[in-house]
Every structure is written in structure tokens, then in C-alpha cells.
Design a protein around this motif. Structure first.
Motif, mmCIF file in Angstrom:
data_model
loop_
_atom_site.group_PDB
_atom_site.id
_atom_site.type_symbol
_atom_site.label_atom_id
_atom_site.label_comp_id
_atom_site.label_asym_id
_atom_site.label_seq_id
_atom_site.Cartn_x
_atom_site.Cartn_y
_atom_site.Cartn_z
ATOM 1 N N PRO A 117 -46.791 35.430 37.720
ATOM 2 C CA PRO A 117 -46.234 36.594 38.392
ATOM 3 C C PRO A 117 -45.836 37.723 37.448
ATOM 4 N N GLY A 118 -45.874 37.475 36.148
ATOM 5 C CA GLY A 118 -45.480 38.509 35.196
ATOM 6 C C GLY A 118 -45.866 38.069 33.796
ATOM 7 N N PRO A 119 -45.604 38.924 32.795
ATOM 8 C CA PRO A 119 -46.092 38.651 31.436
ATOM 9 C C PRO A 119 -45.400 37.478 30.730
ATOM 10 N N GLY A 120 -44.173 37.142 31.137
ATOM 11 C CA GLY A 120 -43.521 35.962 30.562
ATOM 12 C C GLY A 120 -44.288 34.709 30.947
ATOM 13 N N SER A 121 -44.542 34.559 32.222
ATOM 14 C CA SER A 121 -45.333 33.425 32.704
ATOM 15 C C SER A 121 -46.742 33.456 32.141
ATOM 16 N N LEU A 122 -47.292 34.656 31.978
ATOM 17 C CA LEU A 122 -48.663 34.761 31.486
ATOM 18 C C LEU A 122 -48.771 34.183 30.072
#
Lengths: 280, 280, 280
Positions: B248-253
Motif C-alpha cells: 500500500p505504500g513505499p515502506g511495505s514496498l
């Protein structure tokens, strides 16, 4: 009630609760790869990390710290000077300290630095089999030179390094923990084993360094260095195996290990710890 | 059976399987921002990373390594000296090495260091369009000075940098990979394109550095440097686009990319790789 | 339409949208623990981070940057020289800059470096209560020496440090932000409070450093330094509290904060921001 025997689940749970109650200040001189993950692991388990390595500053911080962790993973010349100052200060102030001899035996500069700081009486040393065999050999503590390691990977198993670990412990007065599928921890006379952990942990960088840092937190709250090291191996191994149940890969595993270190409690430790003294 | 053509999905899958089978030791001299994520990416894909930058140590490690990765992202004066020692050692020992000229063209010190080490015959260079155009210009390899970049962002597209990349490849003998929405890879005569990846990857720090490190792992297991670079662009791009499906966002990515690098297999590569030779 | 009052949800939303529209280049001289997480936070919120600390390079980058962030968390001697060059360059070029005085008051070397760079007119200073009280005392800006902090932990609350913060603001011309359960931000005459955040954030390393870096991004797009700092405290606090709703522990929290910084929008800010001017 007398305290539990040192190499039991109950003793591990006691150590964990003491860390949470005291939030010991753990001073780390460590490498650029694991500085973030090590600090986060110490925070997650309930300790208070400080990463400080200016030569002037280490001498000032060590006496205030409850433990010092020295890791030579990305050693530089100024860091070597800071390590010498820090371990000297630790000896003078009585701050317990632990050495992580990353890749010692492969690279001469760090081998010399690691060997030199043994004179400052580390309370503990944690490494993989190759590192411990190399350090024992360098220290003249018996044993042949190990097959040369390859970077940070060990080519030998922990049990194979046990004779070297015992010799190193006897020569230095430090407890020596050898990480592997089954960890072996010894102070010379005594040996304990810890069988927590998960194979996917070898695909996350710096979990050995994290084990060393957690051992620093355990040293900070306990007088028996060997018990402290063994308890740390249980705590990180247990966090890793619980995390592996939900992690589809090593990225998720690194994250879930921090969550598990934070959520570990007496019940989880009592249920899952695999720690035992090794009969001689 | 003859090996697959170099710029095909089957060739990428072969490279991936060779990394997994050989776990090549990849020596990185890199920046403090990405040391952890780069080490984890190399571990996830099956290589064995070592981050070592003391000047004395690099000379000792380079000949033992299967590849060397040089990244000037947070260059310091001692690191520049270590880089010079390391690339010199790589030339002598024949260790293949790759340069990541982070922000070259914006900052003079690193531009000079990057230019100097080209004399040590890198097998490959990977950067964004601005960096490659700037390095080609510095090297006197034709082309105008690019519009000045802004930190690590490129203001130009990869295709626009292709003439500069070809000139730089011809002048240095290195394969040159230009990252962008579509990556362009060239060794001078040949050009290949890779269209894997996802726009959210630009919101995670250091994925370009990760691409370079993975290219190091590919160089370690293959003789065709240009194929190695192109395969690396597929592997990181593919991990990124599969990860973006669930993040859902760059941290998870960032986390999911590590999981995907670990889980990538021949089938995923055969199904999703978008690699092709560019007709002249 | 006139702009919203500075300490309102609408003003925070405006700042967020300006960052996204302008992607300001934020130059960070920071510590090895948070370099990755800070760069990722700046990318997630829409800014463009650059981590550069070679002494020659900082002088060249500062005039190109929209803001400079100085963090003394893992200060070294060469970094101290780079900081002096950078803050001097910022004063000359008018680049707004912010100081994060990590552990100032505990360690003399960084205390001296932090004090010295106050001469270069920082636009803002962000720290915890102990750090701000210590820096005010060092600056001779009234107040007693604080109870000595312990590493990076504050032993005092933010409100307790408000008198020292006001004095420090008056003495330096900088806005001063004191982090705590309720953040207090002041430029001397004015005081604002921000009540976003979540207790689990204290178990993730470097979120204070991240707050400072985001304040750098806010300074880059706004003329009112005190509003910029207060808005940054809302943005990181809000990301933290939204992340805490889904994070089972601090590992997940660190990841989810990046996701939330990326996903924050006007509606979320309008709904959840808890910012207010403090009546005198």
C-alpha cells in the motif's frame, strides 16, 4: 524462592523481565549495515540503545552505560581507535562488554583489532564457528587455524568450534557463544546449547550482530555472563522462529522479528525456549 | 542444448539459478543509506554480501570476492582512498567490478573519484540518465554536459541518455546501464531494453543502488557483462512490480521487494520478464 | 482567500500539498542509524532527500538545496568539520536549516559542535526535553542545567522544557520544537502544541530524527519557521498514530509509518490533526 537454574526457560523469562523493568542503556560501536536494525531490536526488547563512536565520546559514555557492544563489521581506522578507548574505559569502569568478531580470520586489520581488545577483558564473545575458531587460534588458545571463512559466512558448524570456544573462554575469561543451527555457549567448564531459530534467518543481514547486541542487554541485567549469552540466543532465536511462521520472505522476517521481540513474554518463552546444559 | 540468447527471459532465469547455486561473495563499498537494504537484497536473491571499506581490508578482500560493487553515494575522503585501492586490486586480480556513480555531475569530489576509477576497467556502470550523461561528458566521451541533475534525481529519460551511454561504453570497455521507466543497457554495439519495474519504486531510497548490487551478483556468475546488467535490471524490476501489487505504500514496498527477490523463480521470470534487444 | 491561520489543520494540509508539488531537495548530514529511514520518510512524504557529508561536497550542495538538516547522532571528527562548513554555507546562501541536537548535554564533543553551529543562525531546532534544556543552558539562555539525560532518552516532559525552549528561541532566533507526548513548539513570543503521535513510536529508533527531517521539508516550502515545525510534528505524529492502528509491534510500525506518510492527504489531516496555539 531460589532463582531458577541458569539454563532453563524460567531463567530466560526472568532475564527478559529484568530488561523490561530496567531498560538498560546499551552502548554500541557497530557497523553501518546493522546500526538501524540493532537499535530497533534493542528498543523492541526493552533496552535503550546508544550508537556512539567518536573517540572522545566513547570514553565519556562507556562509564554511563550498563553494557558495551563492540562489533568490527565495517571497521575503519578511526573506529579502531574508538574501540580501543572504549574497551579500555569499560575495563576501568567495570562496564560489562561483549565482542562480535565479524569476519575475523578473513581480514588481518580487524583480526588484529579484535585480538588487541581481548586484553580489556570482555565479559563475552559471540560469533559464528569460523570467527570463533579464528580468534582462538590468533589468541594462541589452542586449535589449528580454521578453514578460512568467506566474508561473514561460516564454513563450519557450531559444535565443531566447541573445543576452540572452550579454549578461548579459558584464555580470556569471557563466555564464548558460537552461533549455528544449534548455538553452543561456554565459559570453559560449562557448556549450554540453544536450539531456537529458523533457517531463513541466515537470509537477513545482521541477525548475528543483533544476537550480540541482545546479549549486551542481558549482560547489563545479570551477573552470570554465560547465562546472559545463552538467554540472548534463546530470545533472538525464538523471535526468529515465531516470525518465520508468518513471514513469506526475509524482508517480512526482519520486520516480524522486531514485532516478536516486542511481544515476547514469559508464556512464550516458557512454551518455546529450547535451552539446556550440555552434559560433559 | 545451446544457451538461450542473452536478452531473453530464459537467459535471465539461468542467471538467477546460477546465483542461487553459487552464492557468490559480492564485496560492496557503498553508502550509509543503503548498506542494510543492499546487503539484504543480495542475501534475498541468493548471493553473499560483504560490506568492507577500510583501506587495508579492501585490498585483501577484493581478490577473494566474486565481484566488487563501488557506490559513491555518501563518499568520504577515506572511502575515496579505499575505492582507489579496491578498483586497482580488482584490475590486478581480474575481479569483475561495477560502478554506481551516484550524483556524479552534481558534486565535483565524487565526479573526480568516479572518473579516476574508470582507469581500472570496470566491467559495468549503472546510473540514471543524468549520471550517465555527466560521466560520459567528464570522460570526454562525446556529448554535451547534461542539464545538471538535482541530487540523485535525473531530469532526463533513459532513452535520451543512450548516445552518451554508448560513447561511455566504447570509451571504457564497460557495459553501461541507464535506469528509467524503460532501462537501456549497452556495450556500445549492442543495446537492450528492460521494461520491468513500477513507479512507486522511485519513492524507496536506494533501489538504484540495489540494482547495481544485483548486477554485481550477476557479473559474478556470467561472462557477458551486458547480459548480466540487463538480467539484473529484470530481477529488481520484476521484484518491484510484483511487490507493488501488494504494497500500500513505499515502506511495505521495500519489505516486499526483499520477499520477492527471495521467492523469484524460473516460472515468474519466464512469465513476467520484459527484456529485448533493441534493433539498431 | 487569505491563507489559514498557522496553527490549524488547514495550514498543515497546505504545507503537505506544497511539499508534494515542489519536491524540495533536502540535504541531510545525519547519523548512520537513521540514514535509510530518514531518506525513506522524506521520499514518502514527497521531498527529495540527499545524504552528503564529505566536507568539500557539503559546501557545494547546500546552496542547491531547499533546506539543510543537521543531526549529530553519530558525530565523528570529519563530520563535525563538514557540519561547520555546511552551516556556514547555509548562512551565506540563505538556505534554511534545522539542528537536531541528539544527546547534547550528555556528551561534550557534540555539545560543543551543536553550540558552535548556533552561530550560523539555524531556522529551527528540534529535540526532546533534555536536549533542549541542555542546549539552552549551554547557550547561556537562562535556566538551570537539566537533569542529565541518558543517551537519547529524555527524563523530562516537553512542557517542563518550555521555558528553556522560549529562552533558546529568543537567544538564537530559531524556532524550537520540543518533542514529547504533547509536542511544544515556540519562537519565543508564540507557543503551539501538537498532540498527535502514539506511545509505540518511542520503540522505533530515529523517529525524532525523522521529525526533524520532515521539518526540513516543511521549512523548504514555507516562510514561517514555527509553523513549518509545528506542521512537521503533526505529519509525523499523524502517520505514527494511523500506523499504530494496524501495527502489532515496532517493526511493522516503522514500515507502516512510511506507508502513511505516502498516503496522507488533506482529508486525513483535516480529520485527525491536533494542533493549536497555546494561549499565554
Amino acid at each position: 524462592m531460589s532463582p531458577p537454574a541458569p539454563f532453563t526457560s524460567a531463567a530466560v523469562a526472568d532475564t527478559l523481565e529484568r530488561i523490561r523493568a530496567r531498560t538498560p542503556l546499551v552502548h554500541n560501536i557497530t557497523n553501518i549495515v546493522v546500526a538501524n536494525s540493532t537499535a530497533n531490536a534493542l528498543l523492541a526488547i526493552g533496552a535503550s540503545p546508544a550508537m556512539v563512536e567518536a573517540e572522545d565520546e566513547v570514553a565519556q559514555l562507556v562509564p554511563l552505560a550498563a553494557a558495551l557492544v563492540v562489533n568490527v563489521g565495517t571497521l575503519t581506522v578511526p573506529q579502531a581507535a574508538a574501540i580501543a578507548r572504549a574497551t579500555h574505559a569499560a575495563r576501568l569502569s567495570g562496564t560489562p562488554w561483549i565482542l562480535d568478531p565479524v569476519a575475523v580470520g578473513v581480514l588481518d586489520f580487524r583480526s588484529r583489532v579484535a585480538l588487541d581488545c581481548l586484553a580489556d577483558a570482555p565479559r563475552a564473545i559471540r560469533g559464528n564457528a569460523s570467527e570463533i575458531m579464528a580468534l582462538a587460534h590468533l589468541r594462541g588458545a589452542g586449535g589449528d587455524a580454521p578453514p578460512p571463512g568467506r566474508g561473514v559466512d561460516s564454513l563450519s558448524g557450531a559444535a565443531e568450534a566447541l573445543p576452540a570456544a572452550r579454549s578461548l573462554a579459558r584464555a580470556t575469561g569471557a563466555c564464548v557463544a558460537v552461533s549455528g543451527a544449534t548455538d553452543h555457549i561456554t565459559d570453559g567448564p560449562r557448556v549450554a546449547t540453544v536450539a531456537n531459530g529458523h533457517p531463513m534467518m541466515t537470509r537477513v543481514t545482521g541477525l548475528g550482530c543483533t544476537a550480540t547486541a541482545i546479549a549486551g542487554a542481558c549482560l547489563a541485567v545479570g551477573d552470570d555472563a554465560m547465562a546472559a549469552c545463552a538467554h540472548a540466543m534463546v530470545l533472538i532465536g525464538l523471535a526468529g522462529e515465531l516470525a518465520a511462521r508468518i513471514a513469506p520472505g526475509p524482508g517480512s522476517l526482519q520486520v516480524a522479528i522486531l514485532d516478536m521481540l516486542y511481544r515476547l513474554d514469559r508464556q512464550a518463552v516458557m512454551e518455546h525456549a529450547r535451552i539446556a546444559p550440555l552434559e560433559p
